[in-house]
Design an enzyme around this catalytic site. Structure first.
Site, PDB file in Angstrom:
ATOM      1  N   SER A 435       0.810  -1.214   0.000  1.00 30.75           N
ATOM      2  CA  SER A 435       0.000   0.000   0.000  1.00 30.75           C
ATOM      3  C   SER A 435       0.844   1.265   0.000  1.00 30.75           C
ATOM      4  O   SER A 435       0.308   2.354  -0.171  1.00 30.75           O
ATOM      5  CB  SER A 435      -0.926   0.010   1.224  1.00 30.75           C
ATOM      6  OG  SER A 435      -0.168  -0.079   2.410  1.00 30.75           O
ATOM      7  N   HIS A 456      -2.355  -2.937  -6.422  1.00 34.69           N
ATOM      8  CA  HIS A 456      -2.795  -2.471  -5.103  1.00 34.69           C
ATOM      9  C   HIS A 456      -4.316  -2.435  -5.048  1.00 34.69           C
ATOM     10  O   HIS A 456      -4.959  -1.562  -5.634  1.00 34.69           O
ATOM     11  CB  HIS A 456      -2.209  -1.089  -4.813  1.00 34.69           C
ATOM     12  CG  HIS A 456      -2.584  -0.574  -3.456  1.00 34.69           C
ATOM     13  ND1 HIS A 456      -2.810   0.754  -3.200  1.00 34.69           N
ATOM     14  CD2 HIS A 456      -2.798  -1.228  -2.281  1.00 34.69           C
ATOM     15  CE1 HIS A 456      -3.143   0.899  -1.925  1.00 34.69           C
ATOM     16  NE2 HIS A 456      -3.147  -0.282  -1.354  1.00 34.69           N
ATOM     17  N   GLU A 468      -4.865  -0.071  -8.249  1.00 31.91           N
ATOM     18  CA  GLU A 468      -3.740   0.707  -8.750  1.00 31.91           C
ATOM     19  C   GLU A 468      -2.715  -0.261  -9.332  1.00 31.91           C
ATOM     20  O   GLU A 468      -2.253  -1.173  -8.639  1.00 31.91           O
ATOM     21  CB  GLU A 468      -3.097   1.522  -7.625  1.00 31.91           C
ATOM     22  CG  GLU A 468      -3.946   2.673  -7.128  1.00 31.91           C
ATOM     23  CD  GLU A 468      -3.301   3.410  -5.964  1.00 31.91           C
ATOM     24  OE1 GLU A 468      -3.435   4.637  -5.903  1.00 31.91           O
ATOM     25  OE2 GLU A 468      -2.672   2.753  -5.102  1.00 31.91           O
ATOM     26  N   ASN A 506      -3.585   6.291  -1.350  1.00 30.61           N
ATOM     27  CA  ASN A 506      -3.156   6.399   0.051  1.00 30.61           C
ATOM     28  C   ASN A 506      -2.418   7.702   0.320  1.00 30.61           C
ATOM     29  O   ASN A 506      -2.534   8.281   1.399  1.00 30.61           O
ATOM     30  CB  ASN A 506      -2.278   5.211   0.428  1.00 30.61           C
ATOM     31  CG  ASN A 506      -3.104   3.984   0.754  1.00 30.61           C
ATOM     32  OD1 ASN A 506      -4.306   4.082   0.976  1.00 30.61           O
ATOM     33  ND2 ASN A 506      -2.486   2.831   0.763  1.00 30.61           N
TER      34      ASN A 506
END
Length: 663
Positions: A435, A456, A468, A506
């Site tokens: 992440s 991800h 992702e 994130n």
């Protein structure tokens, strides 16, 4: 039976020459009308297609008046698809109030002419029949559908900020009754053919597309005609019941969406309350209610999101790779749920962890997902058979895709990939679900570091569509395309992101969540902050989101981004005590049955305004991410934040919202 031989063209009264519609009559006097939109892989009802339909219907009316036709069968010329609805590419132009009303009236009129024909007009449905396609089918006298997984029937318009505009509101209520028809329009969900038949939207089911023509012929010769919904259903829109039903619909809809953000479902309920007891009047009144929605900011932004998501589906490799086996290392919440999703999508999956005690909870969660998503015990059992516990990692040499989803510790990830690389077959994808850690650091010990990409996923895997696809400085374009192909193959949406701390989602989320946590540390109400974010348009507030992500994950990502959690803070103490949020039952909130147990939020004079203040760090950071080239452009950033965080789709994404002065 192959009954195309029944069709013999009668040229004595030739039909009009059209690009998209093909009409011929057979020796029994049955007219066969086929829609096959030229230059398109799917049938859509563009203005040109509707204009041609007017010509064809005029020809059919003439034949019917002369007694030269026994009836008409409407079929699709596209394999596996009926009609995908109106042509969305025309929607921006059609939102002009000087154009739209007349265009809607024209379509209403030709559909009504079909319904008014004195000879039977039957249609056969195979594949998707949605939006304007379903409205066209409902104007026909009798509907036959292929009972297969490919047949999907529904009204998805609400997802584009509108509701059915070709007469479908009243006709669906006439056929299915007010409760079922309104639920179909308000939710935008698709029905299987068997479900549509139970709702009286379809009159007959067949098992195979080859039998559609034969059954349609029999329906014409027998002069079959659909019956409306029984009185017991139609009564729910009569007298005082209509108002009560409308109020209940508003209450239920308001629990899911904010009227200020998504006006279409509420406008549809208003229309129902005025005209739901008279389907014909409701269809006619549809136009005036539809026009302002089409040009609304919400509809324009939802169209933008639709076109972006469609464009992103073209990111895969060509020729399209085939994937059959996946190996997932790590049976925690993320790894187990990734494995379950891949099995649900039809892939054979091996799930590895240190022992069965760690794998069993993931298998139990998977079974719960399968029971929720699949309709039969046989389908659930089949999905479970595709998901295999694999403590020893025997699935590695056979897999097409290996996904690592263990704790965010660099040394652990390196060890896994160094061991797996020696056992993987050539061409297999090697991917990490990290992440926040840059891929270049994870790949340092590999013989071929260019082979490692990032995939991800986001929690909860079954709900969030984004993956992702992380590209390091070592990857070539081909490996990233193959990664995108895999994401598309499992029904997710890929956004390519360069390897950088926190990537896109994130990195943008963390300043937003940490700023909210800091406000809680300073004494503000977490319930109020969450309520404000929701009032702005977020699917959940930042404190609930931190609990959902996991406080340990949040702390880890914060460190990767250079944001240490202050010692002695409430956040740090919760992490130290193992109170990590939803997964442990306690974080900033107490959790029961997957739901945060919240106190009532204190009142606030301007919750949406507070929500706008809360999301500013997210919007600012997204802008920085684009400027640094971590994603290709603002479109990629917006769609990534919508699909990865649920950022207000009606605003078009954080950067579109800023451009419009709304964030």
């Amino acid at each position: 039976m192959e009954d195309r031989a029944l069709v013999q063209s009668d040229n004595s009264k030739s039909p009009p020459t059209t690009k998209h519609w093909h009409f011929e009559t057979d020796v029994e006097g049955i007219g066969w009308l086929t829609l096959d939109v030229e230059g398109s892989s799917v049938n859509v009802l563009s203005r040109e297609v509707i204009a041609e339909l007017e010509e064809v219907v005029t020809h059919i009316e003439g034949l019917a008046k002369a007694g030269d036709i026994a009836g008409v069968v409407l079929l699709s010329g596209k394999p596996g698809g009926y009609v995908a609805g109106a042509d969305i590419s025309e929607f921006d132009q059609m939102s002009d109030p000087a154009i739209l009303p007349e265009a809607l009236k024209r379509t209403h009129a030709v559909f009504q002419r079909i319904e008014d024909l004195k000879v039977p007009f039957v249609t056969g449905i195979n594949g998707f029949c949605v939006g304007g396609g379903l409205e066209l089918a409902l104007a026909c006298h009798y509907r036959i559908a292929v009972n297969s997984e490919a047949t999907k029937i529904g009204f998805p318009e609400v997802k584009l900020g509108i509701f059915p505009g070709f007469g479908g509101t009243g006709r669906s209520i006439r056929q299915a009754g007010p409760i079922d028809a309104m639920q179909l329009m308000l939710t935008g969900r698709n029905l299987r053919a068997s479900q549509a038949k139970r709702l009286n939207l379809v009159d007959k089911l067949v098992r195979h597309p080859d039998t559609l023509r034969w059954e349609a012929r029999k329906a014409i010769l027998s002069k079959r005609k659909a019956s409306p919904a029984p009185f017991s259903k139609r009564a729910m829109a009569m007298g005082p019941l209509k108002g009560r039903v409308a109020d209940r619909m508003r209450d239920e809809t308001a629990k899911k969406v904010n009227k200020a953000h998504y006006p279409a479902p509420f406008a549809l309920i208003d229309l129902f309350e005025k005209h739901g007891d008279n389907p014909k009047a409701m269809s006619e009144a549809e136009i005036d209610a539809f026009v302002p929605l089409m040009g609304s900011d919400t509809a324009q932004n939802l169209r933008r999101v639709f076109f972006l998501s469609e464009a992103f589906k073209k990111q895969g490799a060509k020729p399209k790779p085939q994937f059959s086996r996946v190996h997932v290392v790590g049976a925690g919440v993320m790894g187990g749920d990734i494995a379950a999703w891949c099995a649900l999508r039809g892939l054979a999956v091996t799930l590895q962890d240190m022992d069965m005690d760690r794998i069993k909870p993931a298998l139990d969660r998977a079974k719960g997902l399968f029971k929720k998503r699949l309709k039969t015990r046989q389908a659930v059992d089949a999905a479970m058979s595709r998901l295999e516990a694999d403590v020893e990692g025997k699935g590695i040499p056979r897999c097409d895709v290996l996904i690592e989803a263990v704790v965010e510790k660099l040394d652990v990830k390196r060890e896994i990939f160094e061991a797996a690389e020696k056992r993987l077959k050539p061409g297999a994808i090697m991917a990490t679900n990290t992440s926040s850690i840059e891929l270049e650091r994870i790949a340092e010990g590999l013989e071929n570091p260019a082979r490692l990409i990032g995939l991800h996923f986001f929690n909860p895997v079954a709900q969030l569509p984004l993956v992702e696809v992380i590209q390091s400085k070592l990857n070539d374009e081909a490996s990233i395309r193959v990664g995108c192909s895999f994401v598309l193959a499992i029904g997710k949406s890929p956004v390519v992101v360069k390897s950088a701390p926190g990537f896109l989602v994130n990195r943008a989320l963390m300043p937003y969540m940490l700023a909210a946590v800091e406000r809680v540390e300073n004494g503000e109400s977490p319930e109020q902050l969450d309520a404000a974010a929701v009032a702005f348009g977020m699917p959940m507030g930042p404190i609930e989101l931190m609990d959902t992500v996991g406080l340990d994950v949040g702390a880890s990502v914060a460190r990767e981004l250079g944001r240490e959690v202050p010692e002695g803070s409430r956040f740090a103490k919760l992490v130290a005590d193992g109170k990590l949020g939803r997964k442990t039952g306690q974080g900033f909130y107490r959790w029961e049955n997957g739901k945060a147990q919240k106190a009532k939020a204190p009142p606030h004079a301007n919750l949406p305004g507070l929500g706008r203040d809360l999301v500013q760090p997210l919007v600012d950071t997204t802008e920085i991410i684009v400027s640094e080239g971590v994603v290709a452009d603002a479109d990629h950033a917006d769609i990534g934040m919508i699909f990865g965080t649920g950022f207000a789709p009606f605003l078009g994404g954080p950067l579109k919202a800023r451009q419009d002065g709304k964030a």
